[in-house]
Scaffold this motif. Structure first.
Motif: not given
Ligand SMILES: NC(=O)C1=CN([C@@H]2O[C@H](COP(=O)(O)OP(=O)(O)OC[C@H]3O[C@@H](n4cnc5c(N)ncnc54)[C@H](OP(=O)(O)O)[C@@H]3O)[C@@H](O)[C@H]2O)C=CC1
Ligand SMILES: CC(C)(CO)C(=O)C(=O)O
Length: 309
Positions: A4-8, A25-29, A48-64
């Protein structure tokens, strides 16, 4: 391992995004607004140095609801730490490892009080990352280094191996440290001085170094910070003011600090956490810290306004 990543934000979004990219297996809180953006537009990293990235991610909010995470990587600003603790408690149990990446050190004690003491790792990062208006992440330089380790009292090699495997082959630089407290304090010394001088002088580092008394004042500040640092129970001696000053001299003249950039934009700043904690620890030890106290007092009078200085 469920992470879980606290703060995206600039840090959490970057490292979480890189881990997700590798297939972890990453989810953003997150809070509801960030959830909306991430769900509609995905997580976007520009580098520019390490490459761009665009992806869908899992998220969760405090109510869930979700089962407890195995690891929570904490990347909020220090002034938001109190508000994320209940959120983290909802999504953790006694087995959850907690790896904070905040600058400074006072948050460690805070987290150790809110969770079991041995669940807290030491950690920090070297990078220059920001969020733009649309919430996309921009890594500005080449550094994307995350340093982590067990705090002295907890050494547990099995957990360190788990983290090593998690970070292996991800598009980031992860460094395991046996002396994480000292390394956190080395970075703390550097960033407390850099953010203090750039905000007090409202200038980039080159202009400060070139001014008549700027270098002298900078070194006096490093000495004051060192007086607090050497009183900490650290596993190996911290860097001396000379070593840090050497690094300051090598920094590009345009270097500033994220605190300076936040101040210029009228955003909240982490001065209570970075400078206030040093002043409080120093006063407890009867140290005289005139420059640090001036910086902290000046910055604590600043009111975030949301507009430029
Ligand atoms: N940026 C950098 O280059 C570096 C930063 N650091 C340190 O890393 C730490 C994080 O900084 P940074 O990533 O820049 O900060 P940001 O402001 O970019 O990101 C912090 C994130 O925390 C989120 N947040 C705040 N409160 C909550 C909450 N209650 N629940 C969920 N999410 C929350 C914010 O979410 P929301 O979107 O909802 O506002 C925001 O996205 C700081 O201590 C900083 O000093 C260290 C080295 C470099
Ligand atoms: C040291 C530096 C400049 C980049 O990691 C930083 O942490 C900051 O500006 O907050």
């Amino acid at each position: 391992m469920r992470v879980g990543i606290v703060g995206a934000g600039a840090v959490g979004g970057y490292f979480g995004g890189r881990l997700a990219e590798k297939g972890a297996d990453v989810t953003f809180l997150v809070r509801p607004n960030r959830k909306k953006r991430l769900t509609e537009k995905g997580l976007v990293i520009h580098s520019p140095i390490h490459g761009n990235s665009h992806r869908s991610v899992s998220v969760v909010t405090p109510e869930e609801t979700a089962p407890p995470f195995d690891l929570l990587i904490v990347a909020v600003k220090a002034y938001h730490l109190d508000s994320v603790i209940p959120f983290m408690q909802t999504f953790s149990d006694q087995h959850t490892m907690i790896l904070p990446l905040l600058n400074g050190y006072a948050h460690i004690d805070h987290l150790q009080q809110a969770f079991s003491k041995d669940s807290i790792f030491g950690g920090f990062c070297f990078m220059e990352s920001t969020l733009d208006q649309s919430g996309e992440i921009h890594l500005l330089g080449k550094h994307h280094r995350l340093v982590y380790g067990e705090l002295q009292e907890n050494a547990n090699h099995a957990r360190m191996d788990q983290l090593k495997q998690l970070f292996a082959d991800a598009n980031l630089e992860a460094v395991q440290s046996d002396f994480i407290e000292t390394e956190m304090w080395n970075k703390y010394q550097y960033i407390a001085a850099l953010s203090g001088m750039t905000t007090l002088m409202r200038s980039e580092i080159g202009a400060i170094r070139d001014s008549t008394y700027g270098s002298e004042l900078y070194q006096q500040l490093l000495n004051e910070i060192y007086q607090v640092t050497i009183r900490q129970p650290l596993p190996k001696p911290p860097e001396s003011p000379d070593i840090i000053w050497n690094r300051v001299q090598k920094a590009s003249p345009q270097s500033t600090s994220s605190m300076y950039r936040d101040l210029k934009q009228g955003l909240p700043i982490e001065t209570d956490h970075l400078h206030g904690s040093l002043v409080r620890w120093g006063k407890e030890a009867n140290l005289s810290l005139p420059i640090l106290t001036t910086i902290y007092t000046g910055l604590s009078l600043y009111q975030p306004s949301g507009s430029s200085l």
